[in-house]
Motif scaffolding. Structure first.
Motif, PDB file in Angstrom:
ATOM      1  N   MET A 127       0.713  -1.200   0.094  1.00 53.26           N
ATOM      2  CA  MET A 127       0.055   0.203  -0.068  1.00 53.26           C
ATOM      3  C   MET A 127       0.974   1.314  -0.087  1.00 53.26           C
ATOM      4  O   MET A 127       0.525   2.164  -0.961  1.00 53.26           O
ATOM      5  N   THR A 131       1.369   4.067  -3.001  1.00 55.21           N
ATOM      6  CA  THR A 131       0.903   5.454  -2.743  1.00 55.21           C
ATOM      7  C   THR A 131       2.118   6.385  -2.999  1.00 55.21           C
ATOM      8  O   THR A 131       2.021   7.492  -3.660  1.00 55.21           O
ATOM      9  N   ALA A 135       0.824   7.898  -6.115  1.00 50.65           N
ATOM     10  CA  ALA A 135      -0.154   9.085  -5.722  1.00 50.65           C
ATOM     11  C   ALA A 135       0.472   9.821  -4.363  1.00 50.65           C
ATOM     12  O   ALA A 135      -0.204  10.016  -3.472  1.00 50.65           O
ATOM     13  N   THR A 138      -1.569  12.742  -2.768  1.00 53.57           N
ATOM     14  CA  THR A 138      -2.800  12.709  -2.014  1.00 53.57           C
ATOM     15  C   THR A 138      -2.363  12.158  -0.733  1.00 53.57           C
ATOM     16  O   THR A 138      -3.639  11.853   0.026  1.00 53.57           O
ATOM     17  N   ALA A 139      -1.292  11.562  -0.231  1.00 54.21           N
ATOM     18  CA  ALA A 139      -1.175  10.993   0.989  1.00 54.21           C
ATOM     19  C   ALA A 139      -0.704  11.942   2.267  1.00 54.21           C
ATOM     20  O   ALA A 139      -0.285  12.823   1.894  1.00 54.21           O
ATOM     21  N   PRO A 145      -1.614   6.371   3.134  1.00 52.58           N
ATOM     22  CA  PRO A 145      -2.690   6.422   1.900  1.00 52.58           C
ATOM     23  C   PRO A 145      -3.754   7.288   2.795  1.00 52.58           C
ATOM     24  O   PRO A 145      -4.209   7.232   3.718  1.00 52.58           O
ATOM     25  N   THR A 146      -4.750   7.910   1.952  1.00 49.54           N
ATOM     26  CA  THR A 146      -5.904   8.547   2.288  1.00 49.54           C
ATOM     27  C   THR A 146      -7.257   8.064   1.326  1.00 49.54           C
ATOM     28  O   THR A 146      -6.958   7.386   0.411  1.00 49.54           O
ATOM     29  N   THR A 149      -6.054   9.156  -1.999  1.00 44.28           N
ATOM     30  CA  THR A 149      -5.192   8.058  -2.559  1.00 44.28           C
ATOM     31  C   THR A 149      -6.132   7.210  -3.473  1.00 44.28           C
ATOM     32  O   THR A 149      -5.787   6.713  -4.446  1.00 44.28           O
ATOM     33  N   LEU A 153      -5.991   6.286  -7.415  1.00 41.77           N
ATOM     34  CA  LEU A 153      -5.624   5.141  -7.887  1.00 41.77           C
ATOM     35  C   LEU A 153      -6.836   4.564  -8.578  1.00 41.77           C
ATOM     36  O   LEU A 153      -6.461   3.863  -9.679  1.00 41.77           O
TER      37      LEU A 153
END
Length: 807
Positions: A127, A131, A135, A138-139, A145-146, A149, A153
């Protein structure tokens, strides 16, 4: 509560543990195993006889072998993707997943906790890696991760689907495609690691590797990469061998087990590689296209010119294949490829012959004389759902612009074959001619055939007589080749034949060859390829040159534009085949013998044309139009006419379908693992409670009884602990000291006076170890099938029959 026998006194011997020969007694199906067939009854920890750190570190060997097993078949995707950067990025993600799990297994944790922690670490590494690479903006803190994220994805995966849909092979590995590889192969690595280390099922890891290995062959038809198959199989066998050496080391006859495994593996690989080479139906040619340019057998809504048209015609959910706007007053037949070699075996596309690059330009249509009337037609085509090595164009085309990629032009058929390019996503404009010969010109189209055309009358020597006899009977009153062609078309459209995509599904009928033609003339039911094949072959028996065109019939007009053009939508189930016949001075003309599709045949192909002349209403000799009374309804037109929107909608639909399938798979997997998880947690809870509960021995004996129940031994309330211990020893080789210690402690707890003495911490630890030793002994001597049944289908959860209270 089970009544226990009195505790033995000082002179009373310990529990009797006989080795009974009646191994089928008491409901247990497996015999006691001796020194040659038993799994050792020592601890089932990774590697015996070494230090703990060394044992765990040796599992890194298994992780390394597993890494190679996954990453090797990923290399086979090079047939689909250009370059190699995508491969290296996938290698990094697989190494990150498996490496994280391997490092956690080095920690001094209990076996079950170690496996769980390793799987969690691998999931977190996957994960975080996804991320950080795809991405990061967005983290939280750049790596956590959020929700954003997940959205990013998901958008990337949707873009990957759209990119795959519009690119030809080999595709450009754009970032969304690299993301898709990282996500999918990373998850497969997670699954393989769990199968090998957590679930102790290394053999199932082969399915993970095979899933990756099969992808190129499911997407693009090609020869088997023998070396990749052999090397992947060898690594799989190495994984099983390493598992046996490092984790599960059965006591077999030394010097034989390894040799047998090596010989068996080598024999299996040899058979897998050699057998298809001489087995009918399994040779590479059986799965290959007849000629270069043949489309693979797997497509979105594509075309297979080996005449397996039923795939599209039988689709329950037709897709928008293409949209075209034309200056022609009527719709156009759009030709992909022509079949000219109508001899034995599957009929093949017309060979390129003197084909040349498209840049060299078009030549004049074959056989078209200058005095035949023609009108120029301009057509703009947008392909949204057709995956083919050819692009659909009207015949005869005189020019084309807007195509991307390299294309080869075949002069005779004026078809275009992609050289690494494909039709999907193409937007181009075609200039073509609408040929309108007069009735007199058609009647005069007789005489000797040019040498280049004579080959289009070739037939095999053993053609079924019914084909030629029927052709001569149908055209008995016709004087010229043109009259005979019209008579043949009218024979099929007069009502004696029925259109059906469900009738031709057995034997040689569902395809294109002479066997299919003879059967079709008898059955009088089939779909377009049967009508086209029959008319083309019957024309050849009469000396008329013929070929079969495969493409799309005109479709229905969705919009009439202010500039006089019309826009047509063509769907995947409008894939069509029709015959083209050659006439001196005119060239190739399309005929339409297939009824039931709502298609009006060309004016020149109708019997009334010779009487009324060109430009008059076309009716047959009976005075009725040949158009069926139930024309195909026009599909509703909306934003789907935009190929980009259509592709996006299709990709989103596929994404939702994959998410649903993933969710269902996870639910099923969790449901399947739930009993094993609950049973494992109950065991851990009991063993933990033994260190503090007032009756540790009774708790431990309950666990032993439940374990025996899981292994399908009968457990009874009425049986004493000593009697059950003796019966257990009759089935398995029980370690004497652990059983005696636990049984003595159980009987003391049940029958000693209250407050006779507290059980110390050291004694509790010894009782816990005694329970573990008994469980290991049972598991080590059971068959693999019983071992797995005990883990995944534990009967003790259902029976609810603990022998002792106090839990």
């Amino acid at each position: 509560m089970t009544t226990l026998a009195p505790a033995p006194g000082p002179s009373t011997p310990g529990p009797r543990l006989p080795q009974s020969s009646d191994h089928r007694a008491h409901g247990h199906p497996h015999p006691p195993q001796g020194s040659h067939g038993t799994r050792h009854d020592t601890e089932r920890s990774p590697i015996r006889g070494r230090g703990r750190l060394a044992s765990r570190a040796s599992l890194g060997v298994l992780s390394l072998v597993l890494f190679v097993l996954i990453i090797l078949p990923v290399g086979g995707l090079s047939a689909l993707l250009a370059g190699d950067n995508w491969w290296w990025s996938t290698v990094v993600f697989v190494a990150l997943v498996l490496g994280s799990a391997a490092l956690v297994r080095l920690l001094p944790l209990p076996a079950f906790l170690s496996s769980l922690a390793a799987s969690i670490a691998a999931l977190l590494a996957w994960m975080i890696g996804i991320t950080v690479v795809f991405a990061p903006g967005t983290a939280w803190a750049g790596f956590v991760p959020t929700i954003e994220t997940a959205r990013a994805l998901r958008s990337g995966l949707t873009a990957a689907g759209e990119s795959i849909a519009v690119q030809s092979i080999p595709a450009d590995p754009v970032q969304p495609i690299v993301l898709l590889l990282a996500v999918s192969v990373g998850l497969l690595a997670l699954l393989a690691d769990a199968l090998v280390f957590a679930l102790r099922m290394p053999a199932l890891a082969g399915f993970v590797s095979m899933a990756v290995f099969a992808v190129p062959y499911a997407v693009h038809q090609q020869d088997l990469d023998v070396w990749l198959f052999v090397s992947t199989s060898a690594v799989y066998l190495a994984l099983l061998w390493a598992w046996g050496r490092l984790v599960h080391r059965p006591r077999g006859r030394r010097g034989h087990t390894g040799l047998r495994a090596l010989a068996s593996g080598a024999l299996a690989m040899t058979i897998a590689v050699a057998l298809p080479a001489f087995t009918p139906g399994l040779t590479p040619e059986s799965f290959q296209a007849p000629t270069r340019g043949q489309l693979a057998s797997v497509y979105s809504s594509g075309v297979d010119p080996s005449i397996q048209l039923s795939q599209d015609l039988r689709r329950s959910n037709p897709l928008l294949a293409l949209t075209y706007t034309t200056t022609s007053a009527d719709g156009l037949y759009l030709q992909l490829v022509t079949l000219s070699s109508l001899i034995d075996g599957p009929w093949e596309p017309e060979t390129a012959g003197t084909a040349h690059p498209l840049e060299a330009g078009y030549q004049a249509p074959t056989g078209l004389a200058p005095d035949v009337a023609t009108s120029a037609v301009t057509t703009t085509v947008s392909v949204s759902g057709l995956r083919s090595d050819w692009v659909p164009v009207p015949y005869p085309a005189t020019g084309i612009t807007g195509l991307t990629g390299d294309w080869i032009l075949t002069p005779g058929s004026l078809t275009l074959t992609g050289q690494g390019a494909g039709s999907l996503g193409q937007n181009y404009t075609v200039s073509s001619l609408e040929v309108t010969p007069t009735a007199a010109q058609l009647a005069a189209a007789t005489g000797p055939l040019p040498g280049a055309i004579a080959g289009f009358t070739a037939l095999p020597r053993d053609i079924a007589p019914v084909i030629g006899n029927t052709a001569r009977l149908v055209t008995a009153s016709a004087a010229t080749p043109y009259d005979k062609a019209v008579s043949l078309q009218r024979y099929f459209t007069s009502g004696a034949f029925q259109y059906s995509v469900t009738a031709p599904v057995e034997g040689h009928y569902d395809g294109g060859n002479f066997a299919a033609v003879a059967t079709f003339l008898s059955a009088k039911s089939g779909y377009c390829i049967h009508f086209a094949s029959a008319m083309a072959v019957m024309a050849r028996t009469l000396g008329i040159p013929s070929r079969i065109a495969i493409g799309y019939h005109p479709g229905q007009a969705s919009e009439h534009n202010a500039d006089g053009t019309s826009t047509f939508q063509v769907f995947s189930d409008q894939l069509h085949a029709w015959p083209e016949l050659w006439f001196e001075g005119i060239g190739w003309l399309a005929f339409e013998p297939t009824p039931g599709l709502g298609i009006v045949p060309p004016d020149y192909s109708l019997p009334s044309y010779a009487i009324t002349g060109a430009g008059s209403p076309a009716r047959d000799s009976a005075g009725s139009a040949l158009t069926p009374t139930t024309p195909k309804p026009v599909a509703e037109k909306d934003t789907a006419s935009n190929p980009v929107i259509e592709a996006q909608a299709q990709a989103q639909s596929q994404g939702r379908a994959w998410l649903i399938a993933l969710a269902v798979t996870l639910v099923v997997a969790l449901a399947a693992l739930a009993p094993a998880t609950v049973r494992r947690l109950r065991r851990r809870r009991r063993l933990s409670a033994m260190m503090r509960a007032p009756n540790p021995a009774s708790l431990g004996w309950s666990e032993v009884c439940d374990t025996a129940s899981d292994y399908r031994m009968e457990v009874s309330h009425s049986e004493t602990a000593r009697a059950f211990a003796n019966r257990l020893a009759a089935v398995y080789r029980m370690p004497h000291e652990p059983v005696a210690a636990l049984l003595t402690a159980v009987e003391r707890e049940q029958f000693a006076r209250q407050g006779a003495g507290e059980t110390g911490a050291d004694e509790r630890a010894e009782l816990v170890e005694a329970v573990r030793a008994i469980i290991r002994a049972i598991s080590a001597q059971a068959s693999t099938a019983d071992d797995r049944r005990a883990v995944f289908l534990p009967l003790s959860l259902l029976a609810g029959l603990p022998l002792l209270s106090g839990e």
